[in-house]
Design a protein around this motif. Structure first.
Motif, PDB file in Angstrom:
ATOM      1  N   SER A  46       0.825  -1.211   0.000  1.00  0.00           N
ATOM      2  CA  SER A  46       0.000   0.000   0.000  1.00  0.00           C
ATOM      3  C   SER A  46       0.857   1.258   0.000  1.00  0.00           C
ATOM      4  CB  SER A  46      -0.960   0.005   1.190  1.00  0.00           C
ATOM      5  OG  SER A  46      -0.243   0.006   2.410  1.00  0.00           O
ATOM      6  N   GLU A  47       2.059   1.198   0.589  1.00  0.00           N
ATOM      7  CA  GLU A  47       2.905   2.387   0.617  1.00  0.00           C
ATOM      8  C   GLU A  47       3.400   2.746  -0.785  1.00  0.00           C
ATOM      9  OE1 GLU A  47       5.452  -1.141   1.163  1.00  0.00           O
ATOM     10  OE2 GLU A  47       3.754  -0.451   2.319  1.00  0.00           O
ATOM     11  N   GLY A  48       3.562   1.762  -1.647  1.00  0.00           N
ATOM     12  CA  GLY A  48       3.967   2.025  -3.030  1.00  0.00           C
ATOM     13  C   GLY A  48       2.891   2.780  -3.790  1.00  0.00           C
ATOM     14  N   ALA A  49       1.646   2.389  -3.600  1.00  0.00           N
ATOM     15  CA  ALA A  49       0.527   3.069  -4.259  1.00  0.00           C
ATOM     16  C   ALA A  49       0.397   4.493  -3.734  1.00  0.00           C
ATOM     17  CB  ALA A  49      -0.768   2.297  -4.031  1.00  0.00           C
ATOM     18  N   TYR A  50       0.597   4.676  -2.440  1.00  0.00           N
ATOM     19  CA  TYR A  50       0.520   5.999  -1.833  1.00  0.00           C
ATOM     20  C   TYR A  50       1.627   6.897  -2.383  1.00  0.00           C
ATOM     21  CZ  TYR A  50       0.467   9.610   1.792  1.00  0.00           C
ATOM     22  OH  TYR A  50       0.410  10.801   2.466  1.00  0.00           O
ATOM     23  N   LEU A  51       2.840   6.352  -2.499  1.00  0.00           N
ATOM     24  CA  LEU A  51       3.958   7.117  -3.035  1.00  0.00           C
ATOM     25  C   LEU A  51       3.689   7.537  -4.477  1.00  0.00           C
ATOM     26  CD1 LEU A  51       6.782   8.266  -2.698  1.00  0.00           C
ATOM     27  CD2 LEU A  51       7.704   6.037  -3.320  1.00  0.00           C
ATOM     28  N   LYS A  52       3.112   6.650  -5.273  1.00  0.00           N
ATOM     29  CA  LYS A  52       2.780   6.990  -6.661  1.00  0.00           C
ATOM     30  C   LYS A  52       1.774   8.133  -6.722  1.00  0.00           C
ATOM     31  CE  LYS A  52       3.810   2.581  -8.842  1.00  0.00           C
ATOM     32  NZ  LYS A  52       3.281   1.428  -9.561  1.00  0.00           N
ATOM     33  N   LYS A  53       0.782   8.126  -5.821  1.00  0.00           N
ATOM     34  CA  LYS A  53      -0.206   9.209  -5.780  1.00  0.00           C
ATOM     35  C   LYS A  53       0.470  10.538  -5.434  1.00  0.00           C
ATOM     36  CE  LYS A  53      -4.227   6.479  -4.458  1.00  0.00           C
ATOM     37  NZ  LYS A  53      -5.202   6.199  -3.394  1.00  0.00           N
ATOM     38  N   LEU A  54       1.373  10.501  -4.450  1.00  0.00           N
ATOM     39  CA  LEU A  54       2.075  11.721  -4.066  1.00  0.00           C
ATOM     40  C   LEU A  54       2.942  12.250  -5.200  1.00  0.00           C
ATOM     41  CD1 LEU A  54       3.276  11.003  -0.404  1.00  0.00           C
ATOM     42  CD2 LEU A  54       1.414  12.477  -1.150  1.00  0.00           C
ATOM     43  N   GLN A  55       3.613  11.349  -5.913  1.00  0.00           N
ATOM     44  CA  GLN A  55       4.453  11.763  -7.031  1.00  0.00           C
ATOM     45  C   GLN A  55       3.612  12.377  -8.152  1.00  0.00           C
ATOM     46  OE1 GLN A  55       6.464   8.031  -7.648  1.00  0.00           O
ATOM     47  NE2 GLN A  55       8.238   8.648  -6.412  1.00  0.00           N
ATOM     48  N   ALA A  56       2.440  11.824  -8.410  1.00  0.00           N
ATOM     49  CA  ALA A  56       1.553  12.365  -9.440  1.00  0.00           C
ATOM     50  C   ALA A  56       1.085  13.767  -9.055  1.00  0.00           C
ATOM     51  CB  ALA A  56       0.351  11.443  -9.649  1.00  0.00           C
TER      52      ALA A  56
END
Length: 85
Positions: A46-56
């Protein structure tokens, strides 16, 4: 919510917590300590998906041309103004 650590170091995550995090039987969970002394427990990956959202979001709204203090002053105003009568 409170739960008890067993002699084997195991804990039971309350149903409300499992449901909120989307954790189901057989799922892997990520467990790590936080800087504030707490514990983070989350669905593995889940932290990977969260990081992708923040990067976007960062790509859509880049912050340019300013120090952290300047950005905070722009967002919150000058702290000196809080003490003026």
């Amino acid at each position: 919510m409170t739960t008890t650590v067993t002699i084997k170091g195991q804990v039971t995550l309350p149903k409300k917590v499992r449901d909120a995090a989307g954790i189901k039987p057989g799922d892997k969970v990520e467990v790590r300590n936080t800087a504030s002394g707490g514990i983070y427990i989350g669905k593995s990956g889940s932290e990977g998906a969260y990081l992708k959202k923040l990067q976007a979001i960062a790509k859509r709204y880049p912050i340019r041309g300013g120090t952290t203090d300047e950005i905070m002053r722009e967002l919150r105003g000058d702290p000196a103004d809080d003490y003026k009568k």
